[in-house]
Enzyme design. Structure first.
Site, PDB file in Angstrom:
ATOM      1  N   ALA A 191       0.836  -1.206   0.000  1.00 42.94           N
ATOM      2  CA  ALA A 191       0.000   0.000   0.000  1.00 42.94           C
ATOM      3  C   ALA A 191       0.861   1.243   0.000  1.00 42.94           C
ATOM      4  CB  ALA A 191      -0.882  -0.006   1.246  1.00 42.94           C
TER       5      ALA A 191
ATOM      6  N   ASP B 278       4.515  -8.469  14.123  1.00 41.70           N
ATOM      7  CA  ASP B 278       5.546  -7.825  13.316  1.00 41.70           C
ATOM      8  C   ASP B 278       6.055  -6.575  14.031  1.00 41.70           C
ATOM      9  OD1 ASP B 278       7.265  -7.385  11.230  1.00 41.70           O
ATOM     10  OD2 ASP B 278       5.757  -6.530   9.884  1.00 41.70           O
TER      11      ASP B 278
HETATM   12  N1  LIG Z   1      -0.837   7.271  10.361  1.00 45.60           N
HETATM   13  C1  LIG Z   1       0.291   7.651   9.730  1.00 45.60           C
HETATM   14  N2  LIG Z   1       0.733   8.916   9.818  1.00 45.60           N
HETATM   15  C2  LIG Z   1       1.880   9.317   9.180  1.00 45.60           C
HETATM   16  N3  LIG Z   1       2.633   8.492   8.420  1.00 45.60           N
HETATM   17  C3  LIG Z   1       2.244   7.212   8.285  1.00 45.60           C
HETATM   18  C4  LIG Z   1       1.064   6.718   8.928  1.00 45.60           C
HETATM   19  N4  LIG Z   1       0.928   5.403   8.640  1.00 45.60           N
HETATM   20  C5  LIG Z   1       1.972   5.088   7.854  1.00 45.60           C
HETATM   21  N5  LIG Z   1       2.766   6.160   7.625  1.00 45.60           N
HETATM   22  C6  LIG Z   1       3.981   6.192   6.795  1.00 45.60           C
HETATM   23  O1  LIG Z   1       3.836   5.241   5.740  1.00 45.60           O
HETATM   24  C7  LIG Z   1       4.829   4.215   5.827  1.00 45.60           C
HETATM   25  C8  LIG Z   1       4.255   2.884   5.362  1.00 45.60           C
HETATM   26  O2  LIG Z   1       3.167   2.512   6.195  1.00 45.60           O
HETATM   27  P1  LIG Z   1       2.881   1.015   6.631  1.00 45.60           P
HETATM   28  O3  LIG Z   1       4.099   0.473   7.332  1.00 45.60           O
HETATM   29  O4  LIG Z   1       1.616   0.975   7.382  1.00 45.60           O
HETATM   30  O5  LIG Z   1       2.722   0.331   5.227  1.00 45.60           O
HETATM   31  P2  LIG Z   1       2.760  -1.217   4.919  1.00 45.60           P
HETATM   32  O6  LIG Z   1       2.368  -1.447   3.504  1.00 45.60           O
HETATM   33  O7  LIG Z   1       1.923  -1.931   5.913  1.00 45.60           O
HETATM   34  O8  LIG Z   1       4.272  -1.566   5.183  1.00 45.60           O
HETATM   35  P3  LIG Z   1       4.942  -2.983   5.270  1.00 45.60           P
HETATM   36  O9  LIG Z   1       5.566  -3.207   3.960  1.00 45.60           O
HETATM   37  O10 LIG Z   1       5.955  -2.797   6.392  1.00 45.60           O
HETATM   38  O11 LIG Z   1       3.891  -3.964   5.610  1.00 45.60           O
HETATM   39  C9  LIG Z   1       5.304   4.242   7.272  1.00 45.60           C
HETATM   40  O12 LIG Z   1       6.621   3.777   7.416  1.00 45.60           O
HETATM   41  C10 LIG Z   1       5.181   5.737   7.630  1.00 45.60           C
HETATM   42  O13 LIG Z   1       6.319   6.441   7.187  1.00 45.60           O
END
Ligand SMILES: Nc1ncnc2c1ncn2[C@@H]1O[C@H](COP(=O)(O)OP(=O)(O)OP(=O)(O)O)[C@@H](O)[C@H]1O
Length: 450
Positions: free
Chosen positions: A47, A166
């Protein structure tokens, strides 16, 4: 984190971490007439997270956007995993939304091609990993402040049956004011996932923070595995490096500048044997941990949580797809778990009002609540033994006479967490089962006038 580029809609992505929203309506897309979408705050493997602002209030939010085409383009097994992760992420965040150290979900929106998780914006948006990256280890006092917040959030997750799986510094966001927020619930295990042996069997999580029993993949107790990850994070914070080169050997050396009480705590957490590893309750009794500990301040207002289907005329709404499945399954689960509903309950009793009130007062007292009698038919109950760790609960109780000798006892949650309310009601129902009218033993003749 796999920095895979997600196609299409992300034309404003500039991957900036300066998360202060600067509403620039002319430069943004509008999502569902509710949010101005701006640039990317970060990229995950499945995402993209974008900065957005509420059209009406101007408040900043972060929106995590999942693209169905991107997910569908993956191999069958990966696709399935991603869809399950998305469903779990929404379910878990929904269950955890009153804790100040968990990124709060605001709503979920969906079109036929995308799912949007609208979350509180963590202004600053840096992760704990960024923070550690800039230091070669921090003071024990500073590490303790982060660890307090991490443990409180994880304890809260566990109390709701959510295992994060995680926990690592890149999933811990830091707000500008230093508040730590656990994020990324995509690997979460919910209670229904444990097999018949009561154990989890999927090996999830970043390797450096993963418990040895998870790596061995022969079934593990989720809570103990999360506790291990917290210990590895704590070590990393103070030492400036991860504890192990080979986790399976579970051999590590604490740097000489670690205090004796920190070494003792870390040894109890990074115990390779999960049955003797420290428990959450023991952490809350630990000398190093309890120094300057202040319980979290839970969000006291009730947040409403919405699931929205956005009308997107460009999209083929007849295609059965991920969004519809998610929409349905998440909504169903929310309803099953009573997350939106069942904030009140009632029972009928044939006992006199005084006896009912005394009974409720007794049970509430045992559970650590403060009871206030408002008058002879109403009372309010506040606090609870779990108030420090699981949030403040306030319940309003009203007793009304239906027809002699029947009384209706209504319990309504005035404030606090729904699951804690359910827990309270369960105790009341168990302890007062003799008071509860279970069926029509005698006819109630409400028509008679004496
Ligand atoms: N609520 C928030 N407010 C500000 N920045 C955010 C927020 N949520 C996520 N981010 C930013 O977006 C990045 C990616 O978010 P997230 O880790 O939730 O994505 P993901 O697809 O689940 O990642 P992963 O590949 O680790 O599973 C985070 O490292 C952070 O920098």
């Amino acid at each position: 984190m796999e920095n895979e580029k997600i196609p299409s809609v992300y034309e404003h992505g500039s991957c900036s971490r300066s998360a202060e929203p600067e509403p620039r309506p002319n430069d943004s897309r509008i999502l569902g007439r509710k949010y101005h979408l701006y640039w990317a705050l970060g990229f995950g493997s499945s995402a993209i997270v974008k900065l957005a602002s509420d059209v009406t209030t101007g408040h900043g939010v972060a929106i995590k956007i999942f693209d169905k085409e991107f997910i569908d383009g993956k191999k069958k097994s990966v696709k399935k995993r991603m869809k399950i992760a998305l469903e779990r992420e929404i379910s878990a965040m929904t269950m955890l939304r009153s804790h100040p150290n968990v990124v709060r979900i605001i709503e979920v929106m969906a079109t036929t091609t995308r799912v949007y998780i609208v979350m509180e914006l963590v202004v600053g948006g840096a992760t704990l990993l960024d923070k550690i990256g800039r230091t070669s280890g921090m003071s024990e006092t500073q590490a303790r402040q982060y660890f307090h917040q991490l443990i409180c959030a994880v304890d809260y997750c566990h109390s709701r049956g959510v295992i994060h799986r995680d926990l690592n510094p890149s999933n811990l966001l830091l707000a500008a004011d230093g508040v730590l927020k656990v994020s990324d619930f995509g690997m979460t295990a919910l209670p229904q996932q444990a097999r018949q042996d009561g154990l989890l069997h999927s090996a999830c999580g970043a390797l450096d923070y993963k418990a040895p029993e998870v790596i061995r993949n022969r079934g593990y107790e989720g809570e103990k595995a999360d506790i291990w990850s917290c210990g590895a994070i704590l070590f990393h914070l103070v030492a400036g490096d991860v504890p192990f080169t080979n986790i399976l050997q579970a051999d590590f050396i604490c740097p000489s500048f670690f205090s004796a009480s920190l070494v003792a705590l870390i040894r109890r957490i990074l115990d390779p044997n999960p049955t003797t590893r420290i428990t959450m309750n023991e952490i809350f009794e630990n000398e190093w941990f309890m120094e300057n500990y202040e319980p979290p301040r839970f969000y006291r207002q009730n947040f409403t949580f919405a699931l929205d289907m956005i009308n997107d005329s460009n999209l083929d709404v007849n295609v059965p797809n991920l969004v519809h499945r998610i929409h349905k399954s998440v909504l169903l689960r929310c309803m099953e778990q009573g997350l939106q509903h069942h904030q009140e309950t009632s029972f009928i009793s044939q006992n006199p009002v005084d006896e009912i009130i005394d009974g409720i007062e007794r049970v509430a007292g045992i559970m650590g609540f403060d009871v206030k009698r408002i008058n002879s038919f109403r009372m309010s109950i506040e606090g609870g033994a779990n108030a420090r760790r699981k949030g403040h609960l306030a319940i309003f109780i009203k007793i009304s006479e239906i027809a002699q000798p029947f009384h209706m006892v209504e319990l309504r949650k005035a404030e606090g967490d729904v699951l804690e309310f359910h827990n309270f009601c369960k105790h009341i129902y168990a302890a007062l089962s003799d008071f509860i009218w279970k069926g029509r033993a005698e006819p109630i003749d409400t028509e008679t006038d004496g």
